[in-house]
Design a protein around this motif. Structure first.
Motif, PDB file in Angstrom:
ATOM      1  N   CYS A   1      85.173  63.887 -20.739  1.00  0.00           N
ATOM      2  CA  CYS A   1      85.998  64.492 -19.700  1.00  0.00           C
ATOM      3  C   CYS A   1      85.392  64.196 -18.338  1.00  0.00           C
ATOM      4  O   CYS A   1      84.191  63.931 -18.215  1.00  0.00           O
TER       5      CYS A   1
ATOM      6  N   ARG B   1      81.046  63.562 -24.851  1.00  0.00           N
ATOM      7  CA  ARG B   1      80.777  64.181 -26.152  1.00  0.00           C
ATOM      8  C   ARG B   1      80.170  63.151 -27.098  1.00  0.00           C
ATOM      9  O   ARG B   1      80.732  62.070 -27.310  1.00  0.00           O
TER      10      ARG B   1
ATOM     11  N   PHE C   1      84.142  61.213 -27.259  1.00  0.00           N
ATOM     12  CA  PHE C   1      85.130  61.863 -26.398  1.00  0.00           C
ATOM     13  C   PHE C   1      84.482  62.046 -25.035  1.00  0.00           C
ATOM     14  O   PHE C   1      83.273  61.837 -24.876  1.00  0.00           O
TER      15      PHE C   1
ATOM     16  N   TRP D   1      90.149  68.884 -30.212  1.00  0.00           N
ATOM     17  CA  TRP D   1      89.096  69.397 -29.342  1.00  0.00           C
ATOM     18  C   TRP D   1      88.003  70.140 -30.112  1.00  0.00           C
ATOM     19  O   TRP D   1      86.971  70.473 -29.543  1.00  0.00           O
ATOM     20  N   ASN D   2      88.243  70.427 -31.368  1.00  0.00           N
ATOM     21  CA  ASN D   2      87.238  70.995 -32.263  1.00  0.00           C
ATOM     22  C   ASN D   2      86.625  72.284 -31.717  1.00  0.00           C
ATOM     23  O   ASN D   2      85.420  72.368 -31.471  1.00  0.00           O
TER      24      ASN D   2
ATOM     25  N   VAL E   1      90.617  65.458 -19.145  1.00  0.00           N
ATOM     26  CA  VAL E   1      90.608  64.191 -19.874  1.00  0.00           C
ATOM     27  C   VAL E   1      90.823  63.047 -18.886  1.00  0.00           C
ATOM     28  O   VAL E   1      91.498  63.191 -17.863  1.00  0.00           O
TER      29      VAL E   1
ATOM     30  N   ASP F   1      77.899  67.852 -25.717  1.00  0.00           N
ATOM     31  CA  ASP F   1      78.601  67.383 -24.520  1.00  0.00           C
ATOM     32  C   ASP F   1      77.568  67.199 -23.415  1.00  0.00           C
ATOM     33  O   ASP F   1      77.140  68.172 -22.775  1.00  0.00           O
TER      34      ASP F   1
ATOM     35  N   THR G   1      80.821  74.658 -22.401  1.00  0.00           N
ATOM     36  CA  THR G   1      82.125  74.367 -23.020  1.00  0.00           C
ATOM     37  C   THR G   1      82.981  73.597 -22.037  1.00  0.00           C
ATOM     38  O   THR G   1      82.816  73.714 -20.819  1.00  0.00           O
TER      39      THR G   1
ATOM     40  N   GLU H   1      86.096  74.333 -21.948  1.00  0.00           N
ATOM     41  CA  GLU H   1      87.173  75.283 -21.702  1.00  0.00           C
ATOM     42  C   GLU H   1      86.842  76.300 -20.599  1.00  0.00           C
ATOM     43  O   GLU H   1      87.680  76.632 -19.783  1.00  0.00           O
TER      44      GLU H   1
ATOM     45  N   ALA I   1      94.385  73.728 -29.806  1.00  0.00           N
ATOM     46  CA  ALA I   1      93.239  72.918 -29.397  1.00  0.00           C
ATOM     47  C   ALA I   1      92.675  72.140 -30.585  1.00  0.00           C
ATOM     48  O   ALA I   1      92.255  70.985 -30.451  1.00  0.00           O
TER      49      ALA I   1
ATOM     50  N   GLU J   1      94.755  69.185 -31.174  1.00  0.00           N
ATOM     51  CA  GLU J   1      94.514  68.152 -30.159  1.00  0.00           C
ATOM     52  C   GLU J   1      93.213  67.394 -30.419  1.00  0.00           C
ATOM     53  O   GLU J   1      92.905  66.425 -29.731  1.00  0.00           O
TER      54      GLU J   1
END
Length: 288
Positions: free
Chosen positions: A263, A131, A261, A27-28, A111, A240, A284, A286, A22, A25
């Motif tokens: 989603c 984000r 960023f 995603w931090n 995404v 976010d 999150t 995730e 991650a 990618e």
């Protein structure tokens, strides 16, 4: 003869590997995300294995069978474009459905360029979670006109009750792990003797990230944000923010934050009945 893809539950060390992917990618992830995520639902992490090698994975978190969340979907770059991710994604969706009560909803933050793919899998777009980044040179000097205190001063039952207005199902195990994680700060806002909002900021691979940021109104959100931002002094801060809360958009604009960023929040099943006006920062991407 092609080698079959093996889809199975992950072992705990493999979740650390997924977190490392991650980071690659962009995603931090947080420094201690893996520990908190595993404590929430150890059965949530699904591995894709090819010829004995871990090539992908993802999370299918069940919150007491009442609500599910799909996230952390990664296939290593060398194995993309071969249909392996498609197998993994559908297997994860079907496994999660089997873990939930009949009719329970599944959420995800996907995404943008995969939004049509997820729609073909039955997910319907709700809104965008964006984000934002702000470089914090030093701790803010302004003292908000709100009673902001360590979140631990509030009973866990009060925190769980407030969280339940902003999240589709109880998540006690997650909250306990999230609030108590190292390298983090959890704050609550007291108004008229009750909890009027709370937030958590944690150190990540790059800077710090606020999540969640839940508040009764813009004043409480501003107060919590100011104190949480001080934790990130000397580096970048990320939030976010849900686009379907105009006050959350006003907060990031007021602080001059830059969008970096985003989603698409999507649901399979009925949209949850939650207080969107209280959500200034999602927890999150995730686990929801």
């Amino acid at each position: 003869m092609s080698i079959p893809l093996v889809i199975r539950n992950m072992l705990r060390p493999e979740l650390d590997q997924l977190v490392d992917w991650a980071e690659c990618e962009g995603w931090n992830p947080g420094l201690h995300d893996a520990d908190a995520f595993w404590a929430t639902d150890p059965q949530a992490y699904i591995a894709a294995e090819l010829d004995g090698e871990l090539i992908g994975g993802g999370a299918i978190t069940s919150y007491g069978g009442e609500f599910g969340f799909m996230g952390f979907f990664i296939v290593r770059p060398a194995f993309r474009g071969r249909g392996l991710g498609n197998q993994l994604w559908h297997a994860r969706r079907d496994r999660l459905l089997a873990r939930l009560q009949p009719g329970a909803t599944i959420g995800m933050d996907g995404v943008f360029d995969m939004q049509d793919y997820y729609a073909r899998g039955g997910f319907v777009f709700s809104h965008r979670n964006l984000r934002y980044q702000l470089d914090i040179a030093s701790a803010p000097e302004w003292t908000p006109d709100e009673d902001v205190v360590p979140l631990a001063e509030f009973p866990l039952a009060d925190i769980e009750a407030y969280d339940r207005t902003c999240f589709p199902a109880p998540r006690s195990a997650f909250l306990r792990a999230w609030i108590d994680q190292p390298d983090a700060l959890a704050l609550g806002c007291r108004r008229d003797g009750r909890l009027a909002g709370f937030g958590v900021v944690r150190r990540c691979q790059h800077g710090c990230k606020i999540g969640p940021l839940f508040a009764d109104d813009a004043g409480v959100a501003e107060a919590l944000f100011t104190y949480l931002a001080g934790f990130a002094a000397g580096g970048p801060l990320f939030l976010d923010a849900p686009e379907n809360n105009p006050e959350a958009m006003a907060l990031v604009q007021r602080h001059g934050m830059s969008e970096v960023f985003g989603c698409a929040r999507m649901y399979l099943g009925p949209f949850p009945d939650i207080s969107h006006e209280r959500i200034f920062g999602v927890t999150t991407f995730e686990l929801g």
